[in-house]
Design a protein around this motif. Structure first.
Motif: not given
Length: 62
Positions: A38-49
């Motif tokens: 979940k943390r990895n997904i959140s970091e990925s979304l923060n970087k892209s959005l």
């Protein structure tokens, strides 16, 4: 109701049926993941959005 939840519901109601279905499936799968995933997904979304709460909405300008 929390402001973040209100914003999410506003966007959700503007999606068509297939988009809403995709969101529901994504959330269901997301909730099954462990904390590190979940943390990895959140970091990925923060970087892209970027930070959503500080940006201006492209649809309504708010």
């Amino acid at each position: 109701m929390d402001e973040k939840v209100k914003r999410l519901l506003k966007v959700y109601t503007e999606l068509d049926y297939s988009q809403r279905k995709e969101v529901r499936e994504y959330i269901e799968n997301y909730e099954k993941k462990d904390l590190s995933e979940k943390r990895n997904i959140s970091e990925s979304l923060n970087k892209s959005l970027g930070p959503l709460m500080t940006n201006v909405c492209a649809y309504c300008g708010k």
